[in-house]
Motif scaffolding. Structure first.
Motif, PDB file in Angstrom:
ATOM      1  N   HIS A 104       0.463 -14.587  -3.399  1.00 30.80           N
ATOM      2  CA  HIS A 104      -0.829 -13.900  -3.451  1.00 30.80           C
ATOM      3  C   HIS A 104      -0.730 -12.395  -3.679  1.00 30.80           C
ATOM      4  O   HIS A 104      -1.719 -11.752  -4.006  1.00 30.80           O
ATOM      5  CB  HIS A 104      -1.617 -14.156  -2.168  1.00 30.80           C
ATOM      6  CG  HIS A 104      -2.001 -15.596  -2.009  1.00 30.80           C
ATOM      7  ND1 HIS A 104      -2.888 -16.223  -2.847  1.00 30.80           N
ATOM      8  CD2 HIS A 104      -1.595 -16.540  -1.127  1.00 30.80           C
ATOM      9  CE1 HIS A 104      -3.021 -17.484  -2.491  1.00 30.80           C
ATOM     10  NE2 HIS A 104      -2.239 -17.707  -1.442  1.00 30.80           N
ATOM     11  N   ALA A 105       0.440 -11.822  -3.493  1.00 32.70           N
ATOM     12  CA  ALA A 105       0.582 -10.372  -3.654  1.00 32.70           C
ATOM     13  C   ALA A 105       0.640 -10.025  -5.136  1.00 32.70           C
ATOM     14  O   ALA A 105       1.305 -10.688  -5.926  1.00 32.70           O
ATOM     15  CB  ALA A 105       1.845  -9.882  -2.952  1.00 32.70           C
ATOM     16  N   LYS A 106      -0.065  -8.981  -5.483  1.00 37.38           N
ATOM     17  CA  LYS A 106      -0.052  -8.512  -6.857  1.00 37.38           C
ATOM     18  C   LYS A 106       0.960  -7.382  -6.957  1.00 37.38           C
ATOM     19  O   LYS A 106       0.958  -6.475  -6.145  1.00 37.38           O
ATOM     20  CB  LYS A 106      -1.422  -7.981  -7.262  1.00 37.38           C
ATOM     21  CG  LYS A 106      -2.488  -9.039  -7.303  1.00 37.38           C
ATOM     22  CD  LYS A 106      -3.799  -8.441  -7.734  1.00 37.38           C
ATOM     23  CE  LYS A 106      -4.895  -9.473  -7.731  1.00 37.38           C
ATOM     24  NZ  LYS A 106      -6.189  -8.904  -8.074  1.00 37.38           N
ATOM     25  N   PRO A 107       1.809  -7.430  -7.960  1.00 32.81           N
ATOM     26  CA  PRO A 107       2.739  -6.313  -8.121  1.00 32.81           C
ATOM     27  C   PRO A 107       1.979  -5.067  -8.542  1.00 32.81           C
ATOM     28  O   PRO A 107       1.045  -5.132  -9.341  1.00 32.81           O
ATOM     29  CB  PRO A 107       3.684  -6.772  -9.239  1.00 32.81           C
ATOM     30  CG  PRO A 107       2.928  -7.832  -9.969  1.00 32.81           C
ATOM     31  CD  PRO A 107       1.982  -8.448  -8.971  1.00 32.81           C
ATOM     32  N   GLU A 108       2.365  -3.962  -7.967  1.00 34.71           N
ATOM     33  CA  GLU A 108       1.693  -2.706  -8.281  1.00 34.71           C
ATOM     34  C   GLU A 108       2.092  -2.270  -9.683  1.00 34.71           C
ATOM     35  O   GLU A 108       3.267  -2.230 -10.022  1.00 34.71           O
ATOM     36  CB  GLU A 108       2.081  -1.625  -7.275  1.00 34.71           C
ATOM     37  CG  GLU A 108       1.571  -1.891  -5.891  1.00 34.71           C
ATOM     38  CD  GLU A 108       1.926  -0.776  -4.947  1.00 34.71           C
ATOM     39  OE1 GLU A 108       2.216   0.340  -5.415  1.00 34.71           O
ATOM     40  OE2 GLU A 108       1.928  -1.017  -3.743  1.00 34.71           O
ATOM     41  N   GLU A 109       1.102  -1.978 -10.467  1.00 30.56           N
ATOM     42  CA  GLU A 109       1.372  -1.534 -11.819  1.00 30.56           C
ATOM     43  C   GLU A 109       1.473  -0.013 -11.825  1.00 30.56           C
ATOM     44  O   GLU A 109       0.570   0.679 -11.386  1.00 30.56           O
ATOM     45  CB  GLU A 109       0.261  -1.977 -12.759  1.00 30.56           C
ATOM     46  CG  GLU A 109       0.135  -3.474 -12.879  1.00 30.56           C
ATOM     47  CD  GLU A 109      -0.994  -3.884 -13.791  1.00 30.56           C
ATOM     48  OE1 GLU A 109      -1.539  -3.016 -14.502  1.00 30.56           O
ATOM     49  OE2 GLU A 109      -1.338  -5.057 -13.778  1.00 30.56           O
ATOM     50  N   LYS A 110       2.569   0.451 -12.325  1.00 26.80           N
ATOM     51  CA  LYS A 110       2.759   1.891 -12.398  1.00 26.80           C
ATOM     52  C   LYS A 110       2.144   2.379 -13.696  1.00 26.80           C
ATOM     53  O   LYS A 110       2.433   1.858 -14.766  1.00 26.80           O
ATOM     54  CB  LYS A 110       4.242   2.250 -12.373  1.00 26.80           C
ATOM     55  CG  LYS A 110       4.906   1.919 -11.063  1.00 26.80           C
ATOM     56  CD  LYS A 110       6.352   2.351 -11.088  1.00 26.80           C
ATOM     57  CE  LYS A 110       7.017   2.024  -9.773  1.00 26.80           C
ATOM     58  NZ  LYS A 110       8.445   2.388  -9.811  1.00 26.80           N
TER      59      LYS A 110
END
Length: 92
Positions: A44-50
């Motif tokens: 469920h965690a979304k990877p943080e987009e840099k």
């Protein structure tokens, strides 16, 4: 006399074995629950987009007869240059 000593030590030994067993089972159950929560979190965690700032060509700088001329392509960049909000860098 020996039987009187063996009964308390036997009870103590059984109690220690029981406590070690229940603690081990509790630790295994806790580890299993946290591993399940971690797997659920990974799903469920979304990877943080840099956000990478991209360079954009907004003008050209020329040196002619000891004078520096800047040719800009848009009005916004002209405002920034006039206000003095820019950085300069020397490339080698």
């Amino acid at each position: 006399m020996t039987l009187d000593l063996l009964i308390p030590f036997g009870i103590l030994l059984i109690l220690v074995i029981y406590l070690i067993y229940t603690r081990t089972m509790f630790e295994k159950q806790t580890i299993k629950e946290y591993e399940e929560k971690f797997e659920n979190w990974k799903v469920h965690a979304k990877p943080e987009e840099k956000k990478e700032s991209k360079k954009e060509l907004v003008g050209l700088v020329f040196k002619k007869d000891g004078k520096i001329d800047i040719e800009l392509f848009d009005e916004f960049s002209n405002d920034r240059i006039q206000k003095g909000k820019f950085n300069s860098k020397i490339r080698e």
